[in-house]
Each structure stands twice: as C-alpha cells, then as structure tokens.
Design an enzyme around this catalytic site. Structure first.
Site, PDB file in Angstrom:
ATOM      1  CG  ASP A 466      -1.905   1.066   1.286  1.00 54.02           C
ATOM      2  OD1 ASP A 466      -2.294   1.567   0.215  1.00 54.02           O
ATOM      3  OD2 ASP A 466      -2.319   1.447   2.407  1.00 54.02           O
ATOM      4  CD  GLU A 469      -0.160   5.652  -3.806  1.00 53.73           C
ATOM      5  OE1 GLU A 469       0.396   5.916  -2.726  1.00 53.73           O
ATOM      6  OE2 GLU A 469      -0.959   4.719  -3.959  1.00 53.73           O
ATOM      7  CG  ASP A 544      -7.766   5.219   0.824  1.00 56.58           C
ATOM      8  OD1 ASP A 544      -7.740   3.979   0.806  1.00 56.58           O
ATOM      9  OD2 ASP A 544      -6.901   5.906   1.390  1.00 56.58           O
TER      10      ASP A 544
HETATM   11  C1  GLC Z   1      -4.365   3.715   3.018  1.00 58.40           C
HETATM   12  C2  GLC Z   1      -5.028   2.525   2.327  1.00 58.40           C
HETATM   13  C3  GLC Z   1      -6.113   1.981   3.204  1.00 58.40           C
HETATM   14  C4  GLC Z   1      -5.522   1.589   4.560  1.00 58.40           C
HETATM   15  C5  GLC Z   1      -4.818   2.780   5.197  1.00 58.40           C
HETATM   16  C6  GLC Z   1      -4.080   2.397   6.456  1.00 58.40           C
HETATM   17  O1  GLC Z   1      -5.257   4.758   3.153  1.00 58.40           O
HETATM   18  O2  GLC Z   1      -5.511   2.868   1.065  1.00 58.40           O
HETATM   19  O3  GLC Z   1      -6.735   0.876   2.604  1.00 58.40           O
HETATM   20  O4  GLC Z   1      -6.535   1.152   5.412  1.00 58.40           O
HETATM   21  O5  GLC Z   1      -3.880   3.330   4.281  1.00 58.40           O
HETATM   22  O6  GLC Z   1      -3.132   1.439   6.211  1.00 58.40           O
END
Ligand code: GLC
Length: 842
Positions: A466, A469, A544
């Site tokens: 995650d 980017e 998100d």
């Molecule tokens: C980012 C991710 C989300 C996750 C959060 C905390 O916002 O897109 O899915 O819950 O980080 O890790």
C-alpha cells in the site's frame, strides 16, 4: 508520528463534515489540472525533420531525419509495431523498460518498398506507410488497405522549452508528444485506473501516481499509471502503449475536434502499435508484451474482510467467529497497519499479537488466511546509543525501541533512496519520518523480498502493498521528491522518471520474495499503485473510495477499464472506505463486487463499521445470498480467470469487449459481463427497484427464472433490493458447485453444468480446473474438460470429451441441468470417471 495519523484521518473527517468545502476544493484542483492540460498546445512544438535516409535490418528500419532525429520502426509481430524516436540526436544504445516482459520476438515476414514520397512496411496484417516529408506515419489494414490510425502532425518535442513553465517538474526533461487523427466515430478504452467513465472519448488525463483519498469522478490523476489505450471505430480496433514512465498526458479529443495526442515531460517518444481488429486480440498481445497475470491461489477468489485495523488477535478471531456464526463465507482476513510495532514494517506488536503463528493456525482450522499490509515507508530510526545488538534469528518478534533491524540493515547496505546531494530522502508516512528503498537496485529488491519471511514463517498467506505511489504526507503531489535519485540500471535518474514505476518494482520485489520463500505456493499480492506490467506481480484494488452512491457508480467503469488495460484482478473496498454507508448501499455494492475478482469489504479507521451484518438481518440475509452464490459460481469464475491469465482478456468485462460491433455497447457502463456468458446489470442508485437492461443480439436467459429473451434490445426489469438482474447467454454452460464456507471446505461434488441452449439448441463450455494453490498449472497440472450439448428432438445429448492435462480432481459426480426457457429440466447425475461419454438429458 501520531500527528500525521491524526492529520491523515483528520483529513477524512473534514471531508465528511464539510462536503461543500470538499467539492469546492476538488473543483479548484480539477480546474488547475484541466488548465494545465489545455495549456499544452502541442501544435507549437518543434516537429521532427523530414527523412533523408534510412537503414534496414532484420527486425527494424531506422529513419534518419534532416534535423538529426532518428526513428526506429521495429516489426515485433505481424500485428505489433514499435516506434521509438530520438529527437535531434541518434537513438541511445540503452533501451530498457520495467514494463516489458518480452523482447525476444520471432520476427514475422515483412517487406519494405519505397517511392518518392513514402516508405512502406508490410506485414501479413499491417501496412505502415511512412511519409518522408513531413514525416507522418499511418497504419493500415494489410488485407483491406483501409486506414486504422494516422499521425495528425509529425512527432514533436519541446526544443525551445515552451512548455517548461507549465511542466510539473521543469527539470524532468524535454516534453515529447505524438498526435493522431481523431475519428468521427472513434471510442477509447483503457488507461488503467481512472475515476472516469468507460469511453474516454472527449476527455483528457494525466498519469502521475498519486495518493488521493476520497477521490470523486473526474479526479485525475489517481493511484496508477497504465499508459495503454485502445481505439475502436466501426468495429476495427487498435491499441497504443506509450511506454514512458515520466508524468504523461493523454487527450482523446478534448482540446481539439481533430486530434488525439499523448506526451510526456521527458524520456523517449516510445510507443507500441497493436492491430486487432478484435479488441480481445489486442489485449492478448499487450499481455504478451507486458506480461500475463499469473494465477493467484484459488482462495483469492474467496470473500475477504478488512478493517483499519482489526487488533488485537482476539478481535481478529472474533470477526472470523462472527462470520462463521452468521453462516457467511470467508476466506481472507486482512491485517492493516496496527499489527506492527509503531508502523515498523516486518515487525509484530507482541502485545497485540503475542503469537502470530498460533493465530494463523487457529484461523487456518476455520479455513481463513491472513494477509498483512506492508508499506514502503521504513521508519527512519538511527540506532540508540545504548542499544544492545539484536542477535535473535527472529528479529521481527523483538522490541525495536532501541534499534530497528530493517532500517539498520537497509542503511548499512545503502539500499535507501537519496536526494541528488547525497542526503537520505526522508518522507513522512505512517511511522513519521521514514525512508524508501530504491527498488531499482536488484540486490535491494532481493533483500526486501526476503524480509517477508517475517510473515510467511508465521503462516501469513498474502501481502498487501500500500501507499506505494509513493505517498508522502509532507507533500502528496510528489514535489518533495523531485530530486530523489534511483540507481535505474546505472542511469541514476530522478523521481521524474521513477515515481510511476516505484510500485511496480516494490510489487516485483514482494512477488519474487514470496516465490522464493514459498516455492510451492502461488504468491498473492495486492497493490494500490502501479505501472504497466504490474499484472505480472500483483492484483489491485481501487484505493480509498467514499461510501457513497457516486463512488459505487464508478465501480463498474473502473473495473472494466482496468480489465481493458491489462489488469484483470481488480476490485474495490466493498461499500466504500471513507464515511458511513447504510444497508441499501452495502447490498448494492455487494451486487457489483460479488463477481469482481477481488471482493473485499474494508473500512477506514474512523468510519462507521461496514461488515455485512452491521445494518441488520434483512440486509445481511441478502449479502449472504450473494456471497454464497459467488462460492457456488467459483468453477465458472475460475475458468474465466484462467482465460484472463492465458489470453489477457479480463474476467470482468465491459459489453463492448464481447460485442464491439454493437454501438449500443460503446459507452455502456452500468452493466458488465463475466467472461462471455454472464451479463450483470446491478442497481447503483438509491431507492431504485427497476431498471433498463441492454441485451445484445442473441438468446438470453434470466438467471433467476430461466425466462428466455431475444436480445438486440433494451428490456425493463424488476430489481428489488434482493435481486441483481443477471442474464446468461444462450449457448453457454455455467458450471457451479455446492455452497461453501471457504475455498476447499469440501470437494466440488456434484459439479453441476447448467445448460442454456442457443437458437439452434447448442451450448458448450471448456471447464478449467487445477489444484488451486501450486504453480504446477504452469506445466501440465491442470484439467480442461469440454462439454457440449445439442438438441435431438425434445431431448439433449450432452457430450463430455476426454479431459486434457494431468490434474486429477478425485472422485466426484457431474450433474447436468437444461435451462431452456421457463421449463427447467431435471438434473441427470453421473460419476465423473474421466472418460469421454454422451449423456441424454431432458
Ligand atoms: C491507506 C489505504 C487503506 C488503509 C490505510 C491504512 O489509506 O488505502 O486501505 O486502510 O492506508 O493502512
């Protein structure tokens, strides 16, 4: 550190409570981007010079231009041509792309002819007509000689720096662009993850991987960069993959009625031209070029549940028990960032998770697998003076207060990204001050991959990458990162080139690490960001989203578009991530996602709970029905997923992919198809219980009633909350299994073939099966069984051919049911002994 966290979801709170403010803000932002795109008048750029000479080799023609530019036109396949241009200087010897999976193309036969005005390259499928002066390229169909795609102006570059001012990064390089004529009836699909509708005609886009929580339709760019699109006009399709990882721009006739253009803030004007005429063929070639999605474990098609964050371990167990108590199927539970010690990746918080192995074993007994999140941000933690050596062979379980083993090792090996002046680059992410790995270094990728033993040793089954980017709370636009240097095959290039490929390389490191750590298991990786080629290493989700109807409406065009961009394994947080949903929204969201490859309910830390039971028994019972149906349809979904792996044609499809000649499908984005056979038309608006459904030509059967329809028309159907309208194509056989609590709970016995005959009374299927877990399917560890039915008077003969492949599914029964109109036949059941046979069914 905590400020950042509060700041981050403080941002969410603000978004929720001040909707108007948010809209105004997003609008302002859009305006800025839109103006930027419009301002790039590429007609003002320096055009490439006319051709003065050329050389021909076995695979390519190199054009030498009057202005010292060079263009290489390579023939990779009869339907695949590469154009690579270097402006005002010779083509560089270095030719490398992280996206490309295949470079060893067997050159097809081709010829070159020339006359005064043009050079003509001809393959069995394509004619490339290159005008000498001005240098203009046309692609024609070799069989009909009709035009497919033509340059609208010569390729161009910003020799005088006219666009420097408006470039995001003025030091990135020289702006390069290509322009194509816009067809009067031309439609555009692809470009990966865009918060936009299916047909990209008359819109423009930017590619620059960006963390954009709560994005609305029109927000651009968002998380991913896939600079690949297809054009379709009068049933003839072509594709263009602009393989350039710099910040790039695509305009499909937004700023001009005549022109489509694409360009980038640096790098080469380097693109691949694919000829169909079928869209499906282009997707296959794109997969050959950038990589086929490997099959994930079959359980990845199971239902998944997540939350930011389930902890401690007892809460994880509680969620799983709740699923089981309520008879809701579940295969995967996700651990979000709070399982770690202070957001330190590759560690476990021992108070919250004292025994991760025992937890995994307990969950495994209930058929549930854990997936753990891993962010790129490694906590920046210089070793404390008083720190004692960590000698443990399981440092992930030790306290990291004094020294953090990942930071320490990465620093020592010099694997972290640095700024141009040599300083460590220190962004702020979940752990506060952090560092990022330079994944362009092969040794760093290997090291990062191996670190995942901190999960696999305890039975964690998949990795969720995650924030790649990469997100940076100091500045989400990437401005703070412009002078960050990566090794990049010795080029030592900056973020301008490497930002968009960061996630691809992180996913690659993860995938390859998992392959080494568990060679008998297929890796399962999920990513938020990516670049072309990401499908080789990871599945993805759309980040998100909001818990709103608007966000739900985007699901279908986003999933289908990703499928049209070489990313078949997609999904989004079911019910939306940010904010508070409700029962109706959640049910309708499941009615879209219960057939998406990635079906995961997830929720932000401060959002209202979103698990299937949270809004009462009525909504829960409908969700249960759809989750159970998903599991019954697994033989069908898996067969279609394997098709995506093998052919590049996605499972979750826009209708245009199956019916490109039908103009009614060209911008249809509130319906989708699973494979060739199942058409789904969910309701994605509140308080709506009927809707129009478009059925393409042919015979169709209502999935619920087996009522027969003749397609080629719109029909009006009832769609109360309990029902998602679904139609099966006449000619299809849909394989189904028993209800399951999780994948592998029991044998698929009987395996039922639901037969929907076409007008001539025929139907067929080639079922795909394998062990669902090991990489043996890459050799001969699979089984393909072709079943075909034909009408004989009032009865049907169903023929089961001898299966192909070495996989043995064990003893089981086959059941056959005719679903020809309102009369549903009786099931005929036989033992599957692997022998060819014909069965009479009525
Ligand atoms: C980012 C991710 C989300 C996750 C959060 C905390 O916002 O897109 O899915 O819950 O980080 O890790």
């Amino acid at each position: 550190m905590f400020d950042q966290l509060v700041g981050y979801h403080g941002q969410f709170r603000l978004l929720r409570h001040r909707r108007t403010a948010r809209k105004a803000w997003v609008f302002a932002l859009l305006l800025v981007f839109t103006t930027a795109v419009y301002a790039q008048d590429i007609t003002q750029l320096e055009k490439i010079g006319p051709i003065v000479s050329f050389t021909r080799s076995e695979k390519a023609v190199v054009l030498n231009c009057a202005d010292k530019s060079q263009v290489q036109v390579s023939v990779l396949a009869a339907d695949l041509i590469r154009i690579r241009t270097s402006f005002a200087k010779p083509l560089p010897a270095k030719d490398h792309s992280w996206a490309i999976a295949r470079t060893n193309w067997a050159t097809p036969r081709w010829t070159l002819t020339e006359d005064q005005t043009s050079i003509l390259i001809t393959t069995d499928e394509l004619e490339v007509v290159i005008r000498r002066s001005p240098l203009l390229i046309q692609f024609r169909d070799a069989r009909t000689h009709s035009l497919i795609n033509a340059d609208e102006q010569p390729m161009a570059y910003d020799a005088k720096g006219l666009l420097k001012e408006m470039m995001f990064d003025s030091k990135a390089g020289t702006f390069v662009a290509a322009a194509k004529r816009l067809g009067f009836a031309e439609h555009f699909y692809g470009l990966g993850e865009k918060a936009a509708r299916l047909d990209k005609r008359r819109s423009s886009f930017v590619n620059w991987n960006s963390d954009t929580p709560g994005y609305l339709e029109g927000r651009d760019p968002i998380y991913q960069t896939i600079p690949f699109y297809t054009g379709l006009q009068n049933g003839i399709a072509y594709g263009i993959f602009f393989d350039n990882s710099y910040r790039s721009y695509f305009d499909f006739g937004k700023s001009s009625q005549q022109r489509v253009w694409f360009g980038a803030e640096g790098g080469e004007l380097n693109y691949y031209f694919f000829f169909g005429p079928a869209l499906k063929k282009i997707l296959g070639r794109y997969a050959d070029l950038t990589g086929h999605m490997p099959l994930p474990p079959l359980w990845a098609l199971g239902n998944q549940q997540s939350r930011w964050s389930y902890y401690p371990d007892t809460m994880v167990e509680e969620v799983v028990s709740e699923y089981r108590r309520r008879d809701l199927p579940l295969d995967v539970l996700h651990l979000d960032i709070d399982y770690m010690q202070g957001y330190r990746v590759f560690t476990w918080d021992r108070e919250r998770f004292p025994n991760p192995k025992a937890l995994n074993e307990k969950l495994a007994r209930q058929g549930v697998k854990l997936v753990a999140i891993v962010d790129p941000g490694v906590k920046h933690q210089p070793v404390a003076k008083s720190a004692a050596q960590i000698t443990s062979v399981t440092p992930e379980l030790e306290s990291q207060q004094q020294r953090y083993y990942v930071y320490e090792a990465g620093l020592e090996k010099n694997y972290f990204q640095r700024r141009q002046n040599g300083d460590l680059f220190v962004p702020r992410v979940w752990p506060g001050e952090s560092v990022f790995v330079d994944y362009t270094l092969p040794a760093a990728r290997e090291w990062w991959g191996n670190l995942h033993r901190a999960y696999t040793d305890y039975g964690v089954a998949g990795i969720w990458t995650d924030m790649n980017e990469p997100a940076d709370f100091i500045d989400q636009t990437g401005k703070n990162q412009l002078d960050v240097v990566s090794y990049d095959e010795g080029e030592k290039s900056t973020h301008a080139k490497n930002r968009n490929t960061f996630a691809l390389l992180m996913a690659r490191a993860t995938y390859e690490g998992l392959e080494r750590l568990r060679p008998n298991h297929r890796p399962y990786v999920i990513t938020r960001a990516g670049y072309a080629g990401i499908q080789r290493y990871s599945t993805m989700w759309t980040g998100d989203t909001n818990s709103t109807w608007e966000a739900l409406q985007l699901n279908i065009p986003m999933f289908t578009t990703l499928g049209m961009s070489g990313e078949p394994f997609v999904g989004s947080d079911v019910g939306g991530f940010i904010g508070r949903g409700n029962g109706e929204l959640l049910v309708r969201a499941y009615q879209v996602s219960f057939l998406a490859p990635f079906c995961r309910n997830h929720k932000v830390i401060d959002g209202y709970d979103n698990e299937p039971w949270r809004f009462g028994a009525y909504y829960e019972s409908i969700i249960r029905k759809y989750l159970k149906l998903r599991y019954q349809l697994l033989p069908f979904l898996y067969t279609t997923l394997e098709e995506a792996h093998r052919t590049g044609v996605p499972l979750f499809r826009p209708l245009v992919l199956n019916y490109p000649d039908d103009p009614n499908t060209h911008n249809l984005d509130d319906q989708f198809m699973i494979g060739d056979d199942l058409l789904v038309a969910p309701v994605v608006k509140p308080d709506v219980t009927r809707r129009l459904v478009y059925l393409p030509k042919g015979v169709w059967y209502d999935y619920w009633t087996s009522k027969k329809y003749q397609g080629g028309t719109m029909i009006f159907v009832e769609a109360p909350l309990e029902i998602v309208p679904m139609f099966v194509r006449g000619g299809a056989i849909i394989p189904t299994g028993p209800e399951l609590k999780f994948v592998g709970e029991k044998p698929i016995d009987p395996l039922t073939f639901n037969i929907y005959p076409d007008d001539k009374g025929a139907a067929s299927l080639t079922l795909y099966e394998d062990d669902g877990i090991s990489p043996a399917y890459k050799q001969d560890g699979f089984r393909r069984t072709t079943i075909s039915a034909r009408r004989i008077g009032a009865l049907y003969d169903v023929t089961v051919a001898a299966p192909a492949g070495k996989y043995q599914p064990g003893t089981r029964r086959f059941a056959f049911i005719m679903k020809s109109g309102l009369r549903v036949g009786r099931a005929v059941t036989v033992a599957d002994d692997g022998s060819p046979r014909t069965i009479r069914v009525n």
